[in-house]
Design a protein around this motif. Structure first.
Motif, short mmCIF file in Angstrom:
data_model
loop_
_atom_site.label_atom_id
_atom_site.label_comp_id
_atom_site.label_asym_id
_atom_site.label_seq_id
_atom_site.Cartn_x
_atom_site.Cartn_y
_atom_site.Cartn_z
N LYS A 283 15.95 13.01 80.93
CA LYS A 283 16.57 12.49 80.05
C LYS A 283 16.59 13.64 78.98
O LYS A 283 18.18 14.16 78.02
CB LYS A 283 16.16 11.23 80.11
N ILE A 284 15.56 14.36 78.81
CA ILE A 284 14.92 15.17 77.40
C ILE A 284 16.18 16.68 78.48
O ILE A 284 16.71 17.23 77.58
CB ILE A 284 13.92 15.58 76.96
N MET A 285 16.09 17.07 79.70
CA MET A 285 16.47 18.12 79.81
C MET A 285 18.50 18.01 79.80
O MET A 285 18.60 19.03 79.59
CB MET A 285 15.96 18.23 81.48
N GLU A 286 18.29 16.37 80.42
CA GLU A 286 20.45 15.81 80.59
C GLU A 286 20.54 16.47 78.74
O GLU A 286 21.78 16.65 78.35
CB GLU A 286 20.17 14.91 80.55
N ALA A 287 20.00 15.76 77.79
CA ALA A 287 20.06 15.69 76.57
C ALA A 287 20.85 17.15 75.93
O ALA A 287 21.50 17.70 74.97
CB ALA A 287 19.87 15.18 75.84
N LEU A 288 19.45 18.08 76.15
CA LEU A 288 19.79 19.75 75.98
C LEU A 288 20.72 20.30 76.55
O LEU A 288 20.91 21.05 76.29
CB LEU A 288 18.30 20.74 75.91
N LEU A 289 20.70 20.15 77.75
CA LEU A 289 22.13 20.79 78.63
C LEU A 289 23.50 20.35 78.09
O LEU A 289 24.49 21.44 77.63
CB LEU A 289 22.12 19.90 79.92
N ILE A 290 23.42 19.08 77.23
CA ILE A 290 24.67 18.48 77.22
C ILE A 290 24.76 19.13 75.63
O ILE A 290 25.67 19.66 75.59
CB ILE A 290 24.68 17.36 76.93
N ALA A 291 23.56 19.22 75.01
CA ALA A 291 23.90 19.76 73.93
C ALA A 291 24.18 21.14 73.99
O ALA A 291 25.35 21.87 73.25
CB ALA A 291 22.15 19.59 73.13
N THR A 292 23.68 22.10 74.59
CA THR A 292 23.85 23.23 75.22
C THR A 292 25.22 24.07 75.76
O THR A 292 26.33 24.52 75.36
CB THR A 292 23.26 23.79 75.90
N SER A 293 26.07 22.44 76.43
CA SER A 293 27.42 23.68 76.79
C SER A 293 28.41 22.62 75.83
O SER A 293 30.05 23.17 75.20
CB SER A 293 27.96 21.73 77.62
N ILE A 294 27.90 21.71 74.37
CA ILE A 294 28.98 21.39 74.24
C ILE A 294 28.73 22.69 72.22
O ILE A 294 29.91 23.22 72.41
CB ILE A 294 28.90 20.55 73.32
#
Length: 258
Positions: A226-237
């Motif tokens: 979930k941490i990786m998912e959150a980081l990937l989403i934030a990076t995408s934004i």
């Protein structure tokens, strides 16, 4: 009580809760409570980021195990509360397994929010966050309109089943485009505040909070994913916003050099 029905009931409850944004510990606890209604069957439930596994030891069939892949997560605390209440009623004997199935089916098919309310929330949240960051009223109005348009855009992409990370990337770029346009039109005073206020609706706050909770509960695999998912989403934004702003500044440099 039929063991297969009991396993499917537990999986249905866990799937709804996981899809609604519940943390791993809560999902596992609810499924194990439901499975315990089968008697001394040694219930076990394991939840990963998007996978559910339940197991019981049946005296007739031996060990029975079922798995299920959970759908894309959203945030709906009302559904989580309703499933929790249903599990309490079922484990206390107030409702039968057939009634529990019917109620879960109703909960599962309930819409998250109405389309109008969902899009309006994008606008209100964006405008409010911009004003909280000490933006002007013009910035707040610009962010409100940008948020409304962003809500429509995100709904369109969800309808087209565009992957979530691409939606975050395009959503960040979409926000930056309209923030710059409102800034150039003179309505907004600082496009940076319009952007920051508007992308607040895209940030994975619930995912990151649940990730920290999972790690604290020693669910390291689920928490890390979930941490990786959150980081990937934030990076995408951030990537979407960065590309648009880079293009904007490059255009300004070219115009300034002419």
């Amino acid at each position: 009580m039929d063991d297969n029905m009991l396993l499917n009931l537990a999986l249905d409850a866990g799937e709804i809760m996981l899809a609604a944004g519940a943390e791993t510990h809560r999902v596992e606890d609810t499924m194990e409570r439901i499975l315990s209604m089968g008697g001394e069957n040694l219930p076990e439930a394991i939840t990963f980021s998007n996978v559910l596994m339940v197991s019981i030891h049946s005296p007739l069939s031996g060990c029975l195990t079922m798995t299920r892949k959970a759908p894309t997560r959203s945030t709906d605390f009302a559904k989580i509360c309703r499933v929790n209440e249903l599990s309490r009623q079922f484990t206390s004997g107030e409702i039968s397994i057939e009634e529990a199935y019917q109620q879960l089916y109703t909960i599962y098919n309930e819409p998250l929010f109405s389309g109008f309310l969902n899009i309006l929330s994008y606008g209100l949240a964006s405008g409010t966050f911009t004003l909280m960051l000490k933006g002007t009223w013009g910035d707040g109005i610009s962010a409100f309109i940008t948020g409304i348009l962003l809500g429509l855009f995100m709904s369109f992409m969800a309808h087209k089943k565009i992957p979530y990370f691409l939606r975050s990337l395009f959503g960040g770029g979409f926000t930056a485009v309209f923030a710059v346009l409102f800034y150039l039109s003179g309505l907004g005073a600082q496009y940076s505040l319009i952007i920051v206020g508007s992308i607040m609706t895209l940030l994975p706050g619930v995912t990151l909070t649940n990730a920290i909770r999972d790690v604290m509960e020693s669910n390291f695999l689920s928490g890390t994913s979930k941490i990786m998912e959150a980081l990937l989403i934030a990076t995408s934004i951030a990537g979407g916003v960065g590309v648009v702003l880079a293009c904007y500044h490059n255009v300004l440099s070219l115009l300034g050099g002419v």
